[in-house]
Design a protein around this motif. Structure first.
Motif, short mmCIF file in Angstrom:
data_model
loop_
_atom_site.label_atom_id
_atom_site.label_comp_id
_atom_site.label_asym_id
_atom_site.label_seq_id
_atom_site.Cartn_x
_atom_site.Cartn_y
_atom_site.Cartn_z
N ALA A 26 9.67 -8.72 5.09
CA ALA A 26 9.43 -10.16 4.94
C ALA A 26 8.87 -10.74 6.22
CB ALA A 26 10.73 -10.87 4.55
N TYR A 27 9.45 -10.36 7.35
CA TYR A 27 8.95 -10.86 8.63
C TYR A 27 7.52 -10.37 8.88
CZ TYR A 27 13.44 -12.78 10.00
OH TYR A 27 14.57 -13.55 10.07
N PHE A 28 7.31 -9.08 8.65
CA PHE A 28 5.97 -8.54 8.89
C PHE A 28 4.94 -9.19 7.96
CE2 PHE A 28 8.12 -4.52 10.60
CZ PHE A 28 7.98 -4.95 11.91
N ALA A 29 5.37 -9.44 6.72
CA ALA A 29 4.43 -10.04 5.76
C ALA A 29 3.90 -11.37 6.29
CB ALA A 29 5.12 -10.25 4.41
N GLU A 30 4.79 -12.18 6.85
CA GLU A 30 4.34 -13.47 7.37
C GLU A 30 3.40 -13.29 8.55
OE1 GLU A 30 4.78 -15.52 4.82
OE2 GLU A 30 5.19 -17.10 6.27
N ILE A 31 3.67 -12.28 9.35
CA ILE A 31 2.79 -12.01 10.49
C ILE A 31 1.41 -11.57 9.98
CG2 ILE A 31 2.41 -10.47 12.45
CD1 ILE A 31 5.45 -10.49 12.89
N TYR A 32 1.43 -10.64 9.04
CA TYR A 32 0.15 -10.17 8.48
C TYR A 32 -0.62 -11.33 7.87
CZ TYR A 32 1.87 -5.31 8.70
OH TYR A 32 2.33 -4.11 9.11
N MET A 41 2.66 -5.39 4.29
CA MET A 41 1.26 -5.66 3.94
C MET A 41 1.14 -5.98 2.45
SD MET A 41 -1.75 -6.00 5.13
CE MET A 41 -1.81 -5.27 6.77
N LEU A 42 1.85 -5.19 1.62
CA LEU A 42 1.83 -5.47 0.18
C LEU A 42 2.37 -6.87 -0.09
CD1 LEU A 42 3.01 -2.11 -1.43
CD2 LEU A 42 0.70 -3.06 -1.23
N VAL A 43 3.48 -7.19 0.58
CA VAL A 43 4.07 -8.50 0.39
C VAL A 43 3.08 -9.60 0.80
CG1 VAL A 43 5.97 -10.04 1.05
CG2 VAL A 43 6.41 -7.61 0.69
N ALA A 44 2.39 -9.35 1.91
CA ALA A 44 1.40 -10.34 2.36
C ALA A 44 0.31 -10.53 1.31
CB ALA A 44 0.78 -9.89 3.69
N PHE A 45 -0.09 -9.42 0.68
CA PHE A 45 -1.09 -9.55 -0.40
C PHE A 45 -0.54 -10.44 -1.52
CE2 PHE A 45 -3.00 -5.17 0.65
CZ PHE A 45 -3.80 -5.75 1.61
N GLY A 46 0.71 -10.17 -1.88
CA GLY A 46 1.34 -10.97 -2.93
C GLY A 46 1.35 -12.45 -2.55
N SER A 58 -2.01 -13.88 -2.91
CA SER A 58 -2.63 -13.68 -4.22
C SER A 58 -3.02 -15.01 -4.86
CB SER A 58 -1.63 -12.94 -5.13
OG SER A 58 -1.93 -13.20 -6.47
N ARG A 59 -4.01 -14.95 -5.74
CA ARG A 59 -4.39 -16.17 -6.43
C ARG A 59 -3.58 -16.36 -7.70
NH1 ARG A 59 -10.68 -15.41 -5.73
NH2 ARG A 59 -9.78 -13.34 -5.65
N PHE A 60 -2.75 -15.34 -8.02
CA PHE A 60 -1.89 -15.42 -9.20
C PHE A 60 -0.61 -16.15 -8.80
CE2 PHE A 60 1.28 -13.20 -12.02
CZ PHE A 60 0.89 -13.84 -13.18
N LYS A 61 -0.56 -17.46 -9.13
CA LYS A 61 0.48 -18.35 -8.59
C LYS A 61 1.91 -17.84 -8.77
CE LYS A 61 -1.76 -21.21 -6.34
NZ LYS A 61 -1.78 -20.74 -4.96
N PRO A 62 2.32 -17.41 -9.98
CA PRO A 62 3.72 -16.98 -10.14
C PRO A 62 4.09 -15.88 -9.13
CG PRO A 62 2.65 -17.15 -12.27
CD PRO A 62 1.59 -17.35 -11.24
N LEU A 63 3.17 -14.96 -8.86
CA LEU A 63 3.43 -13.92 -7.88
C LEU A 63 3.65 -14.55 -6.50
CD1 LEU A 63 3.66 -10.96 -7.11
CD2 LEU A 63 1.17 -10.89 -6.84
N THR A 64 2.80 -15.50 -6.18
CA THR A 64 2.93 -16.18 -4.88
C THR A 64 4.31 -16.81 -4.73
OG1 THR A 64 0.64 -16.76 -5.23
CG2 THR A 64 1.71 -17.74 -3.33
N TRP A 65 4.76 -17.49 -5.79
CA TRP A 65 6.07 -18.14 -5.71
C TRP A 65 7.18 -17.12 -5.51
CZ3 TRP A 65 4.40 -21.10 -10.64
CH2 TRP A 65 3.51 -22.12 -10.28
N LEU A 66 7.11 -16.07 -6.30
CA LEU A 66 8.10 -15.01 -6.21
C LEU A 66 8.17 -14.48 -4.79
CD1 LEU A 66 9.54 -13.84 -8.79
CD2 LEU A 66 8.28 -11.74 -8.31
N VAL A 67 7.01 -14.20 -4.24
CA VAL A 67 6.96 -13.63 -2.89
C VAL A 67 7.46 -14.63 -1.86
CG1 VAL A 67 5.42 -12.75 -1.12
CG2 VAL A 67 5.17 -11.97 -3.46
#
Ligand SMILES: Nc1ncnc2c1ncn2[C@@H]1O[C@H](COP(=O)(O)OP(=O)(O)OP(=O)(O)O)[C@@H](O)[C@H]1O
Ligand SMILES: Nc1ncnc2c1ncn2[C@@H]1O[C@H](COP(=O)(O)OP(=O)(O)OP(=O)(O)O)[C@@H](O)[C@H]1O
Ligand SMILES: [Mg+2]
Ligand SMILES: [Mg+2]
Lengths: 217, 255, 281, 217, 281
Positions: A100-106, A33-38, A41-50
Motif C-alpha cells: 500500500a505504501y509503495f503503491a502510493e509512491i509509485y 506496482m499492481l496496486v498503483a495500476f489499480g 485505472s479508469r475503471f472507477k469501482p477498481l479505483t475505489w476498492l484500491v
C-alpha cells in the motif's frame, strides 16, 4: 551468558529479521506496482476498492493487520492454519501493508512524469506496454528511489512487530537476553545491529541512486 | 484491621519509598487474575488488592504503575516503581531482587485442548509449546526443565498469554506453559475445551520483588502481609477470587 | 554543422522517396478537411482544411492560442478530431460522417500509420534515460522491427548529418538545447517518415543555435522532405516555406505563397500580426 | 465490561495518545527547523554533529530511544527522576526522534527552492532573515506539506510505542481490555479509532495543502 | 499596453532624477573597471570596463557563454569581483588594490547600495506566493521602510503603466509570461533605482509578447531611465540602446554607438556573430 552466546542468539534473530525484510521487499515492491495500476485505472469501482485498501493499510496499525492475517482464517473462516502459517502470515501482512505504501509512491512517481514523454512515445509508435516498460518505468524508478529508501529503512525497524504473532526476530531476542541478563547490553547491541543494517540499506540505496544519476531531469 | 503503623510514614526515608507516602506498584496489566483491568475499567486483581490493603494499613497512597514487562528491571532500578507485585515468581530470580518471603504457592502448568489426546508431559514430545516471553515458565523450560523442552517440536514465545490462547484455540500450537492461576483465568470462559495437565512443570512461589538492598520497604510490606493473613483479610480475598483459580490453601504467610 | 550535412540524397529522405514511388506522386501526403476540435466545450479549431503535397514545406504562423499546436496534435493523432477527416497518402485515418463527426480507424491501423509522420516537439521530449544513440535507434528497432544493421547505418548517417558526431553516448541532459533539438529531429527522421511536423523548433533556443537549426531544416527542405512547421520566425518561414498558413482564433485566416503572405498579407488580421512582429524586433 | 466502560477506557487512552501526538508536533516541527539549519550550516563541525544526530535518531528504534531518555538520567547520571518524568520523557524522545525526520524534510525543501528566489530577494535588498522568513519559508512549507503529512500519520501510530516506558496510551488500553475480556473487540475499536484519527489528520492536512494551492510552482 | 503608458514623467523615474540632482550630472551612474571574475579556477571575465552615464541605455550582446550574465551579476552584487572596481554614482562599492584584487565595503553599506539598482531576471524570479501587488510593494515597504501611502501610489502608477490593471490580486502563476515580465519590471522600478539591468528580457516570451515588452523598455528609455540590457534582439538593441557592447569570451570586443556596432561592426568577431544572426532569422 557469554557475549558469544548473546551474539549468536542475536544473529539468529537477525536472520529472521532479514528474512522478513527480504521477502517483504520481494513481495511488496511488485505488488505495489499492481496496486498503483489499480489506483490509476479508469475503471472507477477498481479505483475505489484500491483506495479503500490503501487507506486501511496505512490507517491502521500493522500489528492489528498481523493479528487479522494470522488469526483471521480461523476466527473468521474456521480454517485451521497449522503452525507453519506463523511466518507466512507475517510475510502476508507485511507485504500487504508495504504494498500500500509503495503503491502510493509509485502512483505519485507515475503522475510526475511529464505527459510529453508519453506523447513522444505515442508519436514514435510505441505500444502502451512498451511505453510503460521502456519509457515511463525507468524514469519512475529513478524518481521514487528516495521515497522507497525511506520506506525500506522503516521496514528494517518494523520487522520487530512480527513478535506480536510470536515470530522471534532480533529485537525480541534482544529483549529476551536483556531480561534474563538484567542488562541493557543486548539492547545496545540490537540498536547497533539496526544502525548498521540501516546504514547498509542506505548505502545500497545510495549506490542505486548514483547508478541512475547518469542523467537528470 | 491494624493501622497502628501509619505513623511510620512520617519518616519517609525509613520506609524505603522513593516518593514519601506513595507506594508505586509495578505490574503487568495483561496478567489476570493478579493484575488486570476490571469490568469497571479500573485496575484490579488479587495482587493489586493485597497491595491496596498494605497501603491502607501503612497509610500510604497506592500508585498503580502498569509497566512494559521488558522494562521492569529498569523501572525498578531507577526508582520509578517501588516493587514488582504481579504473580512474580521467585524461583530462578532469587538473586536478582530483594524478595519478601514467598507468599503464595504457584505451579507452572501446561494447558492443552481437551481433544488433543495429550495427557502427560511425556505426550508433549514432538509438540509445539508456547509460553510468554520472559515468563517464569520460559525460564523454567530453558533451565530446570530444559530436557523436557528438548523433546518439544519447538518452544515458541509470544508477548501476551492472551494471544497464546488464541493460538492454542486455532491449533497453531499444541500446548501453553503458564502459571496455574493465569491458566485458570484464561480457560474460565470455556473450561471444558481445555485441560490443565495434572503433571505440573514445577512447584514454585510468588513473592514481591524489591530493588536489591531495599530491605526496609520489603520488611514493612512483609510484616503487613503477615498481619493481613492473620486477621483474615487474605482469606476473604482468596474467596473472592476463588472462581478465578485462587485458593487460600496456596497462601503461605501468617498461617 | 554545414560541413557535416552533404546536400546529396541521404538515408531518410531516400526512404521517403521510396514511399512516394509506391503511392503515386499526385496524392497529397497529408489532407485535413473540416477539422473541428473542442476542449471541454470550448471549440478551439473551427474547421481547418490543410493539404500538404509531397516535397512541400508549409509554414503555420499566428498568435499564441490560435490553435497551431492543436492542429499539429490532431494531425499526429495525439488528439482526436471531433469533426472532419484526416488522411495520409490517400489512406483515411479518420473520415467525416454525414453530420461531420469524425470516425477513426481501428487502433492497429492507427498505430501502423504512425510511421508515416514524425513530430518534433517544442520542448523536444527526448527520453532522458536513453543515450542519443538509443533515442534514435530504439523505435526503428523495436517499434518498426527493422534490421539492426540497416538501422545503425541510418542512425550513423543522421548523427553525422545533424552534427552530433561523438555525442552518441551522451544522454540528453548533457547536450545543449540545440543539440537536443537535433537529436529529436534525428529521432523523428530515423523512422523514415513521409512528413515531418515541427512545433516552434526555435523557441527554446538562443539566436546562434536558432541559426543552426534553421540551417538543418533548410537542408531537409532542399532534400524535398515534406514538412509542416509552426514557427515564430517570420524571416525563416518566408525563406524556407513554400506555402504559409496564417491562423487566428482557430481558423486559417490566410493561406498562400510564403513570400506573398509575409511581405504582402491580404487580410487585415495578418497585417496587424505581422506589423506587430516586424515592429517589435 | 460494558461497551461504555470500554469506550471510556479507550477514550482515556486516546487522550494520552492525542497529547503525545500534539506535543510531539508542537515540539518537533520547530525543532526540526533548527536542526535543518544546523544540517545546512557552513560550520562543518556542526554539520557533522547534526548528521550524526539525524542518523542515530532515524537508524535506531524509537523504543530504545524512549528507554535511553527515560532511564538514561538514572543509569548514566545517577539522577532520580521521579515518576512525573514518564510522560516528559516520552515527549522528549518523540520530539527528538521526529525532529530528526522533519529536519531532513525541511532540508530537502529548502534545497529545492530555486536559487533565483534568494537572488531576487538579495537584489531587492531583503536581509538574510527577511529572505528566509518572507520568501523561502512559505514556499518550503508548501512543498514539504505532503512529506510532513506522511510523518504525522506515522506519528499517530507511533504513539503506541510510549508504553515501552509505561505510558498507557490507547493501544495499550486496548491490549489490557483484550486480556481481561478475552475478546478482540477492543482491538477492532482501537483500529477504528486509529483509522478515524488518521482520516481526520489526513483531512486537516489536505485542507492546509488546499489553502496553499492558491499558487503553484 | 500603449494606451496605459503615458509618456509623461511618472513616479519611478522622477525619483531617479531626484537622485541625479543629488549626485551631480557628470558622475556616471555605473562604473566598472578592470572586472575579472573566475568560477572555480576558470576565468570568465578577463578585465571588463563598463561605464554607464545617467539616462543612457547600454545594450550588451554576444554569444552564449561570453559572460554577459556574469557582468550583470557582478554589477548587482550577486557575485563578487575577483579583481577590479565597482562604483555607483561615484560611491565605490569595491575598490581595486595595488595588485588589482577587489575589496568590498562592509555588508551594511552594500545592502544600502542595493536600492540604487534594479535587476530584471531572465526568468523573472517573481515570488510565487505573493500577489502582483505584494511582489511590487513588499520591498519598498519592508526593505526601504517607505511610507505606505506613497508606496501604494507608486505601485498603482506602475501597475497602470505596465498594463497590469485588474491583475493586482493575481499570483504569478496566473499570469502569462509577458505579464510576469512586466510585474518583475514594476517590482524593480518600485524601489526607485538609478539604473535598471535586464538579462535577456525577451528570451522567455513569444514574439507578440516580445513586441509588448520592448515597447515598455522603449517607454522607459524615453523617460531617460538608465538601463543596461543584455539581449539577443539585435534589431531592438540597435533601436533602443544608445551604446552597444559586444562581448565574446569574457572581454568586450567592440563597443560603440548602437547603430554603428550592429550595422557596421568593425571587428571580425562581431561581424561573424551578427552575420550568423541576420543570416538565421
Ligand atoms: N488540452 C487542452 N485542454 C484545454 N484547452 C486546450 C488544450 N490544449 C489547447 N487548449 C486551448 O486551445 C487553444 C489553442 O491552443 P494551441 O496550443 O493550439 O495554441 P497555439 O497556437 O499553439 O499557441 P502558442 O503559440 O502559444 O503555442 C488555446 O486557447 C488553449 O488554451
Ligand atoms: N556559477 C557559475 N559557476 C561556474 N561557471 C559559471 C557560473 N556562472 C557562469 N559560469 C560560466 O561563465 C561563463 C559565462 O557565463 P554567462 O552566464 O555570463 O554567459 P552569458 O553570456 O550570459 O550566456 P547566455 O547568453 O547563454 O546567457 C560560461 O562559460 C558559464 O559556464
Ligand atoms: Mg503552440
Ligand atoms: Mg546569460
Amino acid at each position: 551468558m557469554t557475549t558469544q552466546t548473546m551474539l549468536s542468539m542475536l544473529g539468529q534473530g537477525m536472520l529472521v529479521s532479514l528474512q522478513i525484510f527480504f521477502w517483504t521487499l520481494v513481495g511488496s515492491l511488485p505488488l505495489g506496482m499492481l496496486v498503483a495500476f489499480g489506483r490509476l485505472s479508469r475503471f472507477k469501482p477498481l479505483t475505489w476498492l484500491v483506495r479503500a485498501y490503501i487507506s486501511i493499510m496505512r490507517g491502521t496499525p500493522l500489528m492489528l493487520q498481523l493479528f487479522v492475517v494470522y488469526f483471521g482464517p480461523y476466527y473468521l473462516l474456521g480454517l485451521e492454519t497449522g503452525s507453519n502459517y506463523r511466518f507466512t502470515a507475517t510475510l502476508i501482512a507485511f507485504i500487504l501493508n508495504y504494498a500500500a505504501y509503495f503503491a502510493e509512491i509509485y502512483r505519485s512517481g507515475i503522475e510526475s512524469i511529464p505527459h510529453g514523454q508519453r506523447e513522444a512515445a505515442n508519436v514514435l509508435g510505441y505500444s502502451r506496454s512498451q511505453t510503460f516498460i521502456k519509457i515511463i518505468l525507468p524514469q519512475v524508478i529513478k524518481r521514487v528511489t528516495p521515497a522507497i529508501t525511506n520506506e525500506v529503512i522503516t521496514l528494517v525497524k518494523d520487522t520487530s512487530l512480527a513478535f506480536a504473532i510470536g515470530v522471534t526476530e532480533m529485537f525480541t531476542q534482544a529483549k529476551a537476553i536483556a531480561a534474563s541478563q538484567h542488562s541493557m547490553e543486548a539492547f545496545v547491541l540490537a540498536a547497533a545491529f539496526y544502525y548498521v543494517f540501516n546504514a547498509i540499506v542506505a548505502f545500497a540505496m545510495e549506490r542505486i541512486e548514483k547508478r541512475m544519476a547518469y542523467y537528470h531531469e | 484491621g491494624s493501622t497502628s503503623n501509619s505513623n511510620s510514614s512520617s519518616d519517609s526515608s525509613s520506609d524505603g519509598l522513593t516518593t514519601p507516602g506513595t507506594f508505586a506498584v509495578g505490574f503487568d496489566q495483561d496478567f489476570p487474575p493478579y493484575g488486570y483491568v476490571g469490568d469497571d475499567g479500573s485496575f484490579t486483581g488479587f495482587d493489586l488488592e493485597l497491595a491496596v490493603e498494605v497501603c491502607n494499613r501503612r497509610g500510604w497512597t497506592i500508585k498503580y504503575v502498569p509497566i512494559d514487562w521488558d522494562a521492569k528491571d529498569m523501572e525498578l532500578d531507577s526508582g520509578a516503581i517501588d516493587c514488582i507485585w504481579n504473580g512474580f515468581t521467585i524461583n530462578g530470580r532469587e538473586d536478582d531482587y530483594t524478595w519478601t518471603e514467598p507468599y503464595m504457592d504457584n505451579s507452572q502448568v501446561v494447558v492443552v485442548k481437551s481433544t488433543s489426546g495429550i495427557e502427560s508431559l511425556a505426550d508433549l514430545k514432538g509438540k509445539i509449546v508456547m509460553t510468554q516471553a520472559d515468563s517464569a515458565a520460559l525460564t523454567l523450560l530453558q533451565g530446570d526443565q530444559a530436557d523436557l523442552a528438548a523433546t518439544f517440536s519447538s518452544l515458541e514465545t509470544i508477548p501476551e498469554y492472551d494471544t497464546a490462547f488464541m493460538e492454542l484455540e486455532q491449533g497453531s500450537v499444541d500446548a501453553v506453559a503458564i502459571d496455574l492461576p493465569v491458566a485458570n483465568y484464561e480457560i474460565s470462559e470455556s473450561p471444558d475445551a481445555y485441560t490443565i495437565l495434572s503433571e505440573h512443570l514445577s512447584e514454585e512461589q510468588y513473592g514481591v520483588g524489591f530493588k536489591l538492598g531495599n530491605t526496609t520497604l520489603r520488611d514493612e510490606v512483609q510484616t503487613t502481609l503477615v498481619e493481613m493473613s492473620e486477621d483474615g483479610f487474605v482469606k476473604s480475598l482468596c474467596e473472592k477470587y476463588a472462581d478465578q483459580g485462587i485458593s487460600y490453601e496456596q497462601f503461605l504467610l501468617g498461617k | 554543422m554545414s560541413e557535416n550535412a552533404p546536400a546529396g540524397t541521404p538515408q531518410p529522405t531516400s526512404a521517403a522517396s521510396a514511399g512516394r514511388a509506391a503511392t503515386g506522386t499526385d496524392v497529397p501526403v497529408l489532407q485535413i478537411a473540416g477539422a473541428v476540435k473542442s476542449f471541454g466545450g470550448t471549440e478551439v479549431l473551427h474547421g481547418i482544411d490543410l493539404t500538404v503535397n509531397r516535397g512541400e514545406v508549409v509554414g503555420i504562423i499566428g498568435p499564441s492560442g490560435s490553435g497551431k499546436s492543436t492542429i499539429l496534435r490532431c494531425a499526429t493523432l495525439l488528439e482526436r478530431l471531433d469533426r472532419g477527416s484526416l488522411c495520409y497518402d490517400g489512406d483515411y485515418l479518420a473520415t467525416a460522417g454525414q453530420d461531420g463527426t469524425s470516425s477513426y480507424r481501428d487502433a492497429k491501423t492507427l498505430r501502423a500509420a504512425r510511421s508515416k509522420f514524425g513530430l518534433v516537439f517544442q520542448n523536444f521530449n527526448l527520453f532522458p534515460h536513453y543515450t542519443v544513440w538509443k533515442n534514435i535507434t530504439d523505435a526503428p528497432l523495436h517499434v518498426q522491427g527493422r534490421d539492426r544493421d540497416e538501422v545503425e547505418r541510418v542512425a550513423q548517417d543522421l548523427i553525422r548529418k545533424m552534427g552530433l558526431d561523438g555525442r552518441e553516448r551522451a544522454v540528453p541532459c548533457e547536450l545543449s538545447g540545440g543539440q537536443q533539438q537535433r537529436v529529436s529531429i534525428a529521432r523523428a527522421l530515423a523512422l523514415n517518415p513521409h512528413i515531418l511536423f515541427f512545433d516552434e523548433p526555435t523557441s527554446a533556443l538562443d539566436p546562434e543555435l536558432t541559426g543552426e537549426i534553421l540551417k538543418v531544416i533548410r537542408d531537409l527542405a532542399a532534400e524535398h522532405m515534406t514538412m509542416v512547421i509552426v514557427t515564430h520566425e517570420m524571416a525563416f518561414a518566408r525563406d524556407v516555406a513554400d506555402r504559409i498558413a496564417f491562423m487566428d482564433g482557430g481558423v486559417i485566416v490566410e493561406e498562400g505563397d510564403a513570400r506573398q503572405v509575409v511581405d504582402n498579407p491580404r487580410r487585415e488580421r495578418t497585417k496587424t500580426f505581422l506589423g506587430k512582429f516586424t515592429d517589435g524586433a
